[in-house]
Design an enzyme around this catalytic site. Structure first.
Site, PDB file in Angstrom:
ATOM      1  N   ASP A  44     -10.827   2.296   5.618  1.00  0.00           N
ATOM      2  CA  ASP A  44     -12.122   2.832   5.191  1.00  0.00           C
ATOM      3  C   ASP A  44     -12.186   4.351   5.302  1.00  0.00           C
ATOM      4  O   ASP A  44     -11.315   4.987   5.893  1.00  0.00           O
ATOM      5  CB  ASP A  44     -13.266   2.199   6.003  1.00  0.00           C
ATOM      6  N   HIS A  90     -18.272  -6.469  12.909  1.00  0.00           N
ATOM      7  CA  HIS A  90     -17.783  -6.016  11.601  1.00  0.00           C
ATOM      8  C   HIS A  90     -16.271  -5.795  11.669  1.00  0.00           C
ATOM      9  O   HIS A  90     -15.728  -5.462  12.727  1.00  0.00           O
ATOM     10  CB  HIS A  90     -18.515  -4.750  11.110  1.00  0.00           C
TER      11      HIS A  90
HETATM   12  C1  F6R Z   1     -12.341   1.631  11.479  1.00  0.00           C
HETATM   13  C2  F6R Z   1     -12.867   0.302  11.243  1.00  0.00           C
HETATM   14  C3  F6R Z   1     -13.884  -0.287  12.150  1.00  0.00           C
HETATM   15  C4  F6R Z   1     -13.485  -0.212  13.634  1.00  0.00           C
HETATM   16  C5  F6R Z   1     -14.605  -0.776  14.497  1.00  0.00           C
HETATM   17  C6  F6R Z   1     -14.296  -0.657  15.972  1.00  0.00           C
HETATM   18  O1  F6R Z   1     -11.398   1.958  10.497  1.00  0.00           O
HETATM   19  O2  F6R Z   1     -12.495  -0.303  10.297  1.00  0.00           O
HETATM   20  O3  F6R Z   1     -14.086  -1.636  11.807  1.00  0.00           O
HETATM   21  O4  F6R Z   1     -12.306  -0.918  13.827  1.00  0.00           O
HETATM   22  O5  F6R Z   1     -15.797  -0.104  14.234  1.00  0.00           O
HETATM   23  O6  F6R Z   1     -14.289   0.687  16.323  1.00  0.00           O
HETATM   24  P1  F6R Z   1     -13.806   1.158  17.757  1.00  0.00           P
HETATM   25  O7  F6R Z   1     -12.365   0.889  17.843  1.00  0.00           O
HETATM   26  O8  F6R Z   1     -14.111   2.644  17.778  1.00  0.00           O
HETATM   27  O9  F6R Z   1     -14.615   0.397  18.745  1.00  0.00           O
END
Ligand code: F6R
Length: 248
Positions: free
Chosen positions: A67, A138
């Site tokens: 993304d 998500h």
């Molecule tokens: C980022 C993405 C998001 C993250 C998710 C968790 O490219 O696709 O789905 O994996 O928001 O984020 P963190 O690792 O910061 O808790």
């Protein structure tokens, strides 16, 4: 689904990097689907270490990121392109022409989404797709919804996601509210899906995704339908999983 319960974030990172490293050694032109966020930071550090100390070669590796924020150019320090440079690309011998991240500044974002899906079609499928998971479960920016979205699309970020991401910005109103996100087809078409999660904040999302009903209200639950999924989670992130409790 294979679930590896590890002690902490460090072990999670090493385990994920070990799987990616083994793939790259056996398939030097592997296509890796990659996430940003805080969860993969240690994995990227470990991959950089493996490059420097163990000659892990990225020269033919191709990457497709999940993304990018709409409205941020690749040079913006909070863009995911800048993130990937800072945490991985600048530390390994990858050819940046082989790295793909949506263009958040594209004039026509819908067209950019179609262009991005074409990359998946061109490469076939990713050999490995690593994903993190949001507090609201998500994956990429596929937020809880009434249906799963297969294609790359414009994602309107939820309050929960904006709040989680504001730590990287000076002010909350600087956090973009929309992003280009790979859809569920891009994620699920991978040969090997690897979910990494750590910390108690992810416990509910992990439990629902691994053991709850498969529903678009819990986007991560779709991983249960993938034939080859590895979940690497620390004890805190696994704390609400029934199986983990029974084994304790
Ligand atoms: C980022 C993405 C998001 C993250 C998710 C968790 O490219 O696709 O789905 O994996 O928001 O984020 P963190 O690792 O910061 O808790």
């Amino acid at each position: 689904m294979k679930i590896l319960v590890v002690a902490d974030e460090r072990e999670m990172s090493i385990e994920a990097a070990r799987i990616i490293g083994a793939l790259v050694r056996t398939k030097p032109d592997a296509v890796l689907g990659l996430p940003t966020g805080s969860t993969p930071l240690g994995t990227y550090r470990e991959l950089a270490r493996m490059h420097h100390e163990e000659n892990l070669d990225f020269s033919r590796v191709r990457t497709i990121n999940l993304d990018e924020y709409i409205g941020l150019s690749g040079d913006h320090p909070q863009s995911y392109r800048a993130f990937m440079r800072k945490h991985l690309f600048d530390h390994v011998n990858i050819d940046e022409n082989n790295t793909h991240i949506p263009d958040g500044m594209a004039e026509n974002i819908e067209e950019e989404c179609r262009r991005y899906d074409e990359i998946f079609y061109r490469y076939g499928r990713t050999d490995l797709q690593m994903i993190g998971i949001g507090v609201n479960a998500h994956i990429a920016f596929n937020e809880p919804a009434d249906c799963f979205t297969p294609d790359t699309h414009i994602a309107v970020l939820t309050e929960s996601t904006i709040n989680a991401n504001k730590r990287n910005f000076d002010r909350r109103d600087e956090v973009p509210q929309t992003a280009i996100s790979v859809g569920m087809r891009g994620i699920m078409s991978t040969r090997h899906l690897v979910l990494i999660a750590c910390g108690e904040g992810k416990a509910e999302a992990v439990a629902k995704s691994c053991f709850g009903p498969v529903t678009p209200q819990v986007p991560g639950s779709l991983i249960q339908l993938h034939p080859y999924t590895t979940v690497i989670a620390d004890e805190a992130a696994m704390a609400l999983c029934p199986v983990f409790f029974e084994n304790k």
